[in-house]
Write an enzyme that holds these catalytic residues in place. Sequence first.
Site, mmCIF file in Angstrom:
data_model
loop_
_atom_site.group_PDB
_atom_site.id
_atom_site.type_symbol
_atom_site.label_atom_id
_atom_site.label_comp_id
_atom_site.label_asym_id
_atom_site.label_seq_id
_atom_site.Cartn_x
_atom_site.Cartn_y
_atom_site.Cartn_z
ATOM 1 N N GLU A 75 4.189 -2.270 -13.475
ATOM 2 C CA GLU A 75 5.582 -2.713 -13.624
ATOM 3 C C GLU A 75 6.550 -1.538 -13.772
ATOM 4 O O GLU A 75 7.516 -1.587 -14.527
ATOM 5 C CB GLU A 75 5.726 -3.731 -14.760
ATOM 6 C CG GLU A 75 4.838 -4.942 -14.490
ATOM 7 C CD GLU A 75 5.217 -6.186 -15.248
ATOM 8 O OE1 GLU A 75 6.381 -6.334 -15.624
ATOM 9 O OE2 GLU A 75 4.316 -7.007 -15.441
ATOM 10 N N PRO A 79 0.814 -1.226 0.000
ATOM 11 C CA PRO A 79 0.000 0.000 0.000
ATOM 12 C C PRO A 79 0.845 1.273 0.000
ATOM 13 O O PRO A 79 0.504 2.238 -0.659
ATOM 14 C CB PRO A 79 -0.827 -0.123 1.288
ATOM 15 C CG PRO A 79 -0.885 -1.592 1.559
ATOM 16 C CD PRO A 79 0.388 -2.183 1.032
ATOM 17 N N THR A 82 -1.991 -8.871 -9.251
ATOM 18 C CA THR A 82 -2.729 -9.560 -10.309
ATOM 19 C C THR A 82 -2.851 -11.037 -9.883
ATOM 20 O O THR A 82 -1.838 -11.679 -9.596
ATOM 21 C CB THR A 82 -1.971 -9.404 -11.652
ATOM 22 O OG1 THR A 82 -1.793 -8.008 -11.893
ATOM 23 C CG2 THR A 82 -2.731 -10.034 -12.803
#
Length: 380
Positions: free
Chosen positions: A362, A127, A157
Site C-alpha cells: 500500500e 508487474p 491479495t
Amino acid sequence: MYQSSEITQQIAQTAKDFAIRNIKPHVMEWDEGQEFPLHIFKKMGSLGLMGVLVPDEYGGSGLSYFEYKTIIEEIAKVCGGIGLSLAAHNSLCTGHILSFGNEEQKRKYLPKLATCEWLGAWGLTEPNTGSDAGNMKCTATKEGDHWVINGTKSWITHGKSGDVAVVIARTGEPRTKNNATAFVVERGISGFSAGKKENKLGMRASETTEMIFDNCVVPDENRLGEVGDGFKQSMKVLDGGRISIASLSLGIAKGAFEAAARYSKERYQFDQPIANFQGISFKLADMATEIDAADLLTLRACELKNQNKKVSCEAAMAKYFASEVAVKTATEAVQIFGGNGYTKEFPVEKYYRDAKLCTIGEGTSEIQKLVIAREVLQGF
Ligand SMILES: Cc1cc2nc3c(=O)[nH]c(=O)nc-3n(C[C@H](O)[C@H](O)[C@H](O)COP(=O)(O)OP(=O)(O)OC[C@H]3O[C@@H](n4cnc5c(N)ncnc54)[C@H](O)[C@@H]3O)c2cc1C
C-alpha cells in the site's frame, strides 16, 4: 488523550479471543505450507469482522476506525498474514465499493462482502507499475454497453480466492490525467483468471497472486463512479488502507514486544534474567516508546477519518512510522531471543519476516515520504 471506549474494548476482546482460539494453534502450519485458510475468514465474517466499517443497512457492523484498528491489531498480534488479508478485504475491495459504488452496487456487493459470503480483492499494481501505479498498462475499452479488460494485475491479495475484485484499468491515453476507471469484476466470468501465486518471505498465510484479464467483458453497470476517476478513487481508498497497514504494523510490533519482554525475564545468563542488563532493558524501553508514538499517530488518523476529514498526510505518517517501528521492534525482539530468536520454535522470527511487508504494501516508506513531503511543503 485517546481513551478507548467500552465498545472498542469489547470488540478488541472478541477479536483477541477469536485469534487465540482459531488462529494461534495453526499459525506455523499455515505459514510453512503457505496455506490460505479461507474458512477462518468465513468465521470472521459471521462475527462481523469482515465488514467492520460497512453500515448496518448494508449488512455490516457499522463500527468506526477505532474499532477497525483494534481488530486488525489483535488479529495481527497472532498472525500478520491473516491480519493483512483482513485489512485488504475490509479497506480495499469493500472500502472502494462503500466509498464509490452507487446504491445498486452497494446493495448488491456489500452485504455479501460484509459476511464474507464473498471474499474481496483489489487490483491496482501491475508487474511494471507499483509505486508508479498511474502508469498502468492494463486497459478497459468501451464496446457498446460493456467494457473489455486486457492486462495483468500483480501482487493481488486474494487474486485467486477472491469472489469479487475491484480492478483499476486504464481507459484513457497513457500518462494523461484522469485516464483510469474502476470496475467490479466477479469471479467466474469469461476472460478473468488467476496467475502465479507468489512464494513470499512473510505474510505467507495471506494469498498473493496475479490476476489475468484476457478480453474480459464487464458490463458498464459494474463501473464504479465516473469514467476517468479510478486513480483518484484509489488514492482515497489507500488513505484508509494505510490506516489499516499502520494497525497491522502495530499488531506485529506489540506481539513481538510482548514476546521479547516476557522472554527477557525468563531467560537467565550470568545468573540473572537478561532483563537486568541495561543493554536489553533499554531496547525494551525504546520499543515501548516507539510503539506508543506509532499508536498515537494511528489513533489521530483514525479520528480524522471518523470525522470524514482529509487524512492523506496523517495516514501516510502513521503508516510510515508504524511500519518502520514494526520492522525495528521485530528485529530487536529476535536479538533479545538470541539463538532462539533465529528458530521457528519461537514466535519472533515470524514477526520479523511478516513486519517487512508493512514498509512495502500500500505504498512503500519512500512513497509515504513523498506524500508527507508534498503536504508539509504546501504553503511555504
Ligand atoms: C504481500 C503483498 C500484498 C500486496 N497486495 C496488493 C493488493 O492486494 N493490491 C494491489 O494493487 N497491490 C498489492 N501489493 C503491491 C504493493 O502495493 C506494491 O508492491 C508496492 O506499492 C510497491 O510497488 P513495487 O513492488 O512495484 O515496487 P517499486 O515501485 O518497483 O519500487 C521499488 C523501490 O523503488 C522505490 N521507489 C519507487 N519510486 C520511487 C520514488 N519516486 N522515490 C523514491 N523511491 C522510489 C520504492 O520505494 C522501492 O523501494 C501487494 C504487495 C505485497 C508484497
